[in-house]
Design a protein around this motif. Structure first.
Motif, mmCIF file in Angstrom:
data_model
loop_
_atom_site.group_PDB
_atom_site.id
_atom_site.type_symbol
_atom_site.label_atom_id
_atom_site.label_comp_id
_atom_site.label_asym_id
_atom_site.label_seq_id
_atom_site.Cartn_x
_atom_site.Cartn_y
_atom_site.Cartn_z
ATOM 1 N N LEU A 1 20.461 4.104 -17.027
ATOM 2 C CA LEU A 1 21.379 3.729 -18.096
ATOM 3 C C LEU A 1 21.537 4.838 -19.125
ATOM 4 N N ASP A 2 22.744 5.030 -19.564
ATOM 5 C CA ASP A 2 23.011 5.829 -20.755
ATOM 6 C C ASP A 2 22.896 4.860 -21.922
ATOM 7 N N THR A 3 21.818 4.943 -22.667
ATOM 8 C CA THR A 3 21.532 3.926 -23.684
ATOM 9 C C THR A 3 22.587 3.874 -24.786
ATOM 10 N N LEU B 1 10.161 -15.039 -25.075
ATOM 11 C CA LEU B 1 10.727 -15.022 -23.720
ATOM 12 C C LEU B 1 10.373 -16.298 -22.971
ATOM 13 N N MET B 2 9.136 -16.740 -23.126
ATOM 14 C CA MET B 2 8.729 -17.972 -22.454
ATOM 15 C C MET B 2 9.611 -19.141 -22.892
ATOM 16 N N ASP B 3 10.064 -19.113 -24.157
ATOM 17 C CA ASP B 3 10.926 -20.173 -24.680
ATOM 18 C C ASP B 3 12.405 -19.918 -24.387
ATOM 19 N N GLY B 4 12.707 -18.848 -23.665
ATOM 20 C CA GLY B 4 14.093 -18.574 -23.278
ATOM 21 C C GLY B 4 14.927 -17.868 -24.321
ATOM 22 N N VAL B 5 14.276 -17.232 -25.314
ATOM 23 C CA VAL B 5 15.006 -16.524 -26.365
ATOM 24 C C VAL B 5 15.427 -15.157 -25.836
ATOM 25 N N ALA B 6 16.688 -15.035 -25.412
ATOM 26 C CA ALA B 6 17.134 -13.783 -24.793
ATOM 27 C C ALA B 6 18.628 -13.555 -24.965
ATOM 28 N N GLU B 7 19.213 -14.160 -25.978
ATOM 29 C CA GLU B 7 20.642 -14.010 -26.206
ATOM 30 C C GLU B 7 20.955 -12.728 -26.979
ATOM 31 N N GLN B 8 20.029 -12.324 -27.844
ATOM 32 C CA GLN B 8 20.182 -11.112 -28.636
ATOM 33 C C GLN B 8 18.971 -10.215 -28.379
ATOM 34 N N GLY B 9 18.937 -9.058 -29.064
ATOM 35 C CA GLY B 9 17.793 -8.186 -28.881
ATOM 36 C C GLY B 9 17.972 -6.838 -29.534
ATOM 37 N N LEU B 10 17.035 -5.962 -29.280
ATOM 38 C CA LEU B 10 17.079 -4.594 -29.797
ATOM 39 C C LEU B 10 18.206 -3.834 -29.101
ATOM 40 N N PRO B 11 19.179 -3.306 -29.852
ATOM 41 C CA PRO B 11 20.233 -2.523 -29.206
ATOM 42 C C PRO B 11 19.631 -1.395 -28.380
ATOM 43 N N LEU B 12 20.190 -1.191 -27.197
ATOM 44 C CA LEU B 12 19.573 -0.257 -26.255
ATOM 45 C C LEU B 12 19.471 1.157 -26.819
ATOM 46 N N ASP B 13 20.414 1.547 -27.670
ATOM 47 C CA ASP B 13 20.366 2.911 -28.197
ATOM 48 C C ASP B 13 19.287 3.098 -29.257
ATOM 49 N N ARG B 14 18.576 2.028 -29.616
ATOM 50 C CA ARG B 14 17.457 2.176 -30.546
ATOM 51 C C ARG B 14 16.122 2.396 -29.839
ATOM 52 N N LEU B 15 16.106 2.271 -28.522
ATOM 53 C CA LEU B 15 14.851 2.475 -27.792
ATOM 54 C C LEU B 15 14.251 3.842 -28.076
ATOM 55 N N HIS B 16 15.107 4.870 -28.070
ATOM 56 C CA HIS B 16 14.605 6.234 -28.227
ATOM 57 C C HIS B 16 14.088 6.526 -29.627
ATOM 58 N N GLU B 17 14.375 5.661 -30.579
ATOM 59 C CA GLU B 17 13.781 5.836 -31.903
ATOM 60 C C GLU B 17 12.267 5.638 -31.837
ATOM 61 N N HIS B 18 11.816 4.911 -30.826
ATOM 62 C CA HIS B 18 10.425 4.480 -30.782
ATOM 63 C C HIS B 18 9.619 5.136 -29.663
ATOM 64 N N THR C 1 22.432 14.630 -21.611
ATOM 65 C CA THR C 1 22.558 13.268 -22.114
ATOM 66 C C THR C 1 21.206 12.722 -22.527
ATOM 67 N N ILE C 2 20.191 12.980 -21.700
ATOM 68 C CA ILE C 2 18.854 12.469 -21.974
ATOM 69 C C ILE C 2 18.232 13.170 -23.170
ATOM 70 N N LEU C 3 18.305 14.489 -23.183
ATOM 71 C CA LEU C 3 17.652 15.246 -24.248
ATOM 72 C C LEU C 3 18.267 14.956 -25.603
ATOM 73 N N SER C 4 19.583 14.745 -25.634
ATOM 74 C CA SER C 4 20.231 14.531 -26.920
ATOM 75 C C SER C 4 19.812 13.218 -27.561
ATOM 76 N N SER C 5 19.276 12.296 -26.764
ATOM 77 C CA SER C 5 18.906 10.991 -27.309
ATOM 78 C C SER C 5 17.426 10.893 -27.663
ATOM 79 N N ASN C 6 16.658 11.937 -27.383
ATOM 80 C CA ASN C 6 15.225 11.869 -27.619
ATOM 81 C C ASN C 6 14.870 12.230 -29.053
ATOM 82 N N HIS C 7 15.379 11.463 -30.009
ATOM 83 C CA HIS C 7 15.112 11.717 -31.417
ATOM 84 C C HIS C 7 14.078 10.708 -31.908
ATOM 85 N N TYR C 8 12.863 10.816 -31.360
ATOM 86 C CA TYR C 8 11.833 9.837 -31.677
ATOM 87 C C TYR C 8 11.449 9.923 -33.148
#
Length: 273
Positions: A82-84, A31-48, A8-15
């Motif tokens: 987490l499974d992103t 974040l200090m202003d409380g902006v946290a309703e949306q964000g980077l989809p978790l499955d995009r983390l491994h792109e970076h 599962t981990i290796l298949s997502s490591n497509h940096y």
């Protein structure tokens, strides 16, 4: 505690990001202003990258990423890997990151903390040691760093999730849970950012901790790298100097677009410890 298999981990490591380029989603002032309703989809983390930290939707806990694996640490003491790909498809707090710092970490500096590690009794002590250890040209660069080994003590905090949309980070840190554990093994993941990062980042050290047994972790408020028994622990230190920063800002996010986003260094330092 959820354990993911290696496939599962290796298949997502497509940096797609080159090694040791810092990717950051959004800015600390949001974040200090409380902006946290949306964000980077978790499955995009491994792109970076394979390494980093951040928070989740509604600031529901701390995020740590190491060797491509991602954990969520919540204020009730819960820790889960987490499974992103799966989480990104869910409508829950772990589906995205309103703030994240990630890199494809390929350490260029390897060391072991010295025998006199008993003198490194705090984050300030470690910062001083780090300044002496890094080359002179790293002063105004970003640095990704990892510590792995045994620690005399680590004090962490995890903030509770927002109770309402737009609740500011300062209000959450006022209600944060703090815990100290002693004589434990684990990994520190984090970054050291230069002073000019105020507002879009966290100047100085920003560190998260995860114990080897996945039972203790969060944002580091204090750490002692010595030993209560007077013997230095074995701690492996790795780092990479980063001179390239890729900053992605939220686009279709009304909360972000309407936020004041005025940097307040004192408030950031208080919130981030």
């Amino acid at each position: 505690m959820q354990t993911l298999n290696s496939q599962t981990i290796l298949s997502s490591n497509h940096y797609t990001m080159a090694a040791n380029v810092l990717y950051q989603y959004s800015v600390m002032a949001a974040l200090m202003d409380g902006v946290a309703e949306q964000g980077l989809p978790l499955d995009r983390l491994h792109e970076h990258g394979n390494f980093g930290l951040g928070t989740f939707r509604h600031m529901a806990g701390e995020m740590a990423m190491n060797e491509g694996r991602v954990w969520q640490m919540t204020s009730d003491g819960g820790i889960r890997e987490l499974d992103t790909v799966v989480e990104a498809k869910q409508d829950n707090d772990a589906s995205c990151c309103p703030f994240a710092m990630v890199t494809n970490f390929q350490p260029t500096i390897h060391d072991a903390l010295p025998v006199d590690a008993n003198s490194i009794k705090s984050k300030d002590d470690f910062s001083t040691w780090l300044d002496d250890r890094l080359p002179a040209n790293a002063r105004n660069q970003f640095v990704a760093l990892r510590l792995k080994g045994s620690f005399a003590s680590v004090t962490i905090r995890v903030i509770p999730a927002q109770r309402f949309r737009g609740q500011k980070l300062a209000e959450l840190t006022a209600a944060q849970s703090e815990h100290t554990a002693t004589e434990l093994r684990g990994t520190v993941v984090g970054f050291r950012s230069p002073g000019y990062a105020a507002g879009f980042g966290v100047p100085g050290l920003h560190l998260h901790f995860l114990s080897d047994d996945d039972t203790y972790g969060g944002h580091i408020l204090a750490l002692d790298m010595g030993s209560q028994k007077g013997q230095a622990h074995g701690i492996k230190f790795e780092a990479a100097i980063m001179s390239k920063l890729h900053l992605e800002l939220p686009t279709d996010d009304a909360d972000f677009n309407n936020a004041p986003l005025k940097p307040d260094l004192e408030a950031i330092q208080k919130a981030e410890g």
